[in-house]
Design an enzyme around this catalytic site. Sequence first.
Site, PDB file in Angstrom:
ATOM      1  N   ALA A  36       0.569  -1.918  -1.506  1.00 27.01           N
ATOM      2  CA  ALA A  36       0.234  -0.209  -1.158  1.00 27.01           C
ATOM      3  C   ALA A  36       0.028  -0.193   0.274  1.00 27.01           C
ATOM      4  O   ALA A  36      -0.276  -1.129   1.067  1.00 27.01           O
ATOM      5  CB  ALA A  36      -0.821   0.211  -2.098  1.00 27.01           C
ATOM      6  N   GLY A  47       0.820  -3.942  -5.083  1.00 23.31           N
ATOM      7  CA  GLY A  47       1.522  -3.052  -5.570  1.00 23.31           C
ATOM      8  C   GLY A  47       3.022  -3.287  -5.991  1.00 23.31           C
ATOM      9  O   GLY A  47       3.748  -2.818  -6.921  1.00 23.31           O
ATOM     10  N   GLU A  84       2.796  -5.643  -8.825  1.00 20.63           N
ATOM     11  CA  GLU A  84       2.798  -4.674 -10.051  1.00 20.63           C
ATOM     12  C   GLU A  84       4.015  -3.982 -10.402  1.00 20.63           C
ATOM     13  O   GLU A  84       4.498  -3.670 -11.568  1.00 20.63           O
ATOM     14  CB  GLU A  84       1.739  -3.566  -9.816  1.00 20.63           C
ATOM     15  CG  GLU A  84       0.178  -4.531  -9.576  1.00 20.63           C
ATOM     16  CD  GLU A  84      -0.906  -3.601  -9.073  1.00 20.63           C
ATOM     17  OE1 GLU A  84      -1.801  -3.422  -9.742  1.00 20.63           O
ATOM     18  OE2 GLU A  84      -0.579  -3.019  -8.133  1.00 20.63           O
ATOM     19  N   GLU A  86      -5.800  -7.908  -3.903  1.00 19.64           N
ATOM     20  CA  GLU A  86      -6.631  -6.775  -3.497  1.00 19.64           C
ATOM     21  C   GLU A  86      -8.146  -6.943  -3.458  1.00 19.64           C
ATOM     22  O   GLU A  86      -8.461  -6.498  -2.599  1.00 19.64           O
ATOM     23  CB  GLU A  86      -6.469  -5.786  -4.787  1.00 19.64           C
ATOM     24  CG  GLU A  86      -5.177  -5.177  -4.913  1.00 19.64           C
ATOM     25  CD  GLU A  86      -4.281  -5.846  -5.605  1.00 19.64           C
ATOM     26  OE1 GLU A  86      -2.877  -5.029  -5.856  1.00 19.64           O
ATOM     27  OE2 GLU A  86      -4.283  -7.041  -5.929  1.00 19.64           O
TER      28      GLU A  86
END
Length: 257
Positions: free
Chosen positions: A65, A110, A113, A133
């Site tokens: 992200a 992300g 994911e 993260e």
Amino acid sequence: MDYRYLQVEAKDHIAIVTINKEKSLNALNTELIKELRDCFLSLEKDEDTFSIIITGKSKAFVAGADISEMVNLTSEEAFEFSKFGNETFLIIESINKPVIAAVNGFALGGGCELALACDIRIASYKAKFGQPEVGLGITPGFGGTQRLAREIGQARAKELIYTGKVISAEEAYKIGLVNKLVDPDELMNEAIEMAEAINKNSKVAVAYSKRAIREGLQTSIEEGVKIEEESFKECFNAQDQKIGMEAFLERRKPNFK
């Protein structure tokens, strides 16, 4: 479909979605997530699209992200960002068409994911996977704590998430995170070949199989087989069942509509 960060190409009933945000290694920001949401909702309605491949431009699938967007978020803003990302990835996961991730490079945070939200993951030997993260003082926010454990088991998922370790494509394959490994220059060919193999089969049966697997995994085996029974039943209400079985009995290839 015209997007700022996505390139969408149609090829023989396959939609190839390429994330093109090279300067940030295809990092996910709100605008890109909105485009992914819109793109997949549109592709789900597109009767000429039977399957979807998603990949990244250059050396990254999605490197994570966009930290520059997240750094000054309030806790409520962070909640909304996570919620929007999760809603979008749930759309990708539950779309009634198979989605193949062609992972060409970094799939971190992300990006990992996003790959997990896809049905099948094919990776280049140059790909890297991880949920780093915790090194930023946050948890995974787009489904990583949920899908990773479901895919590779709790113990391995906890190890990757707690340590923030980045693993090679070979290790990802060994632990079941990746379906197949290929040379970088063969990645898209392999993804297209797999999509073509899927597309030869009944679209109805593939869609019901996807739904049964997804919904069944969220419940007990007793409830799961009931979902399968309903999916099996519904196939007999569709023309494809007659086409497929008659072709089998006549020893010819079916021509599904």
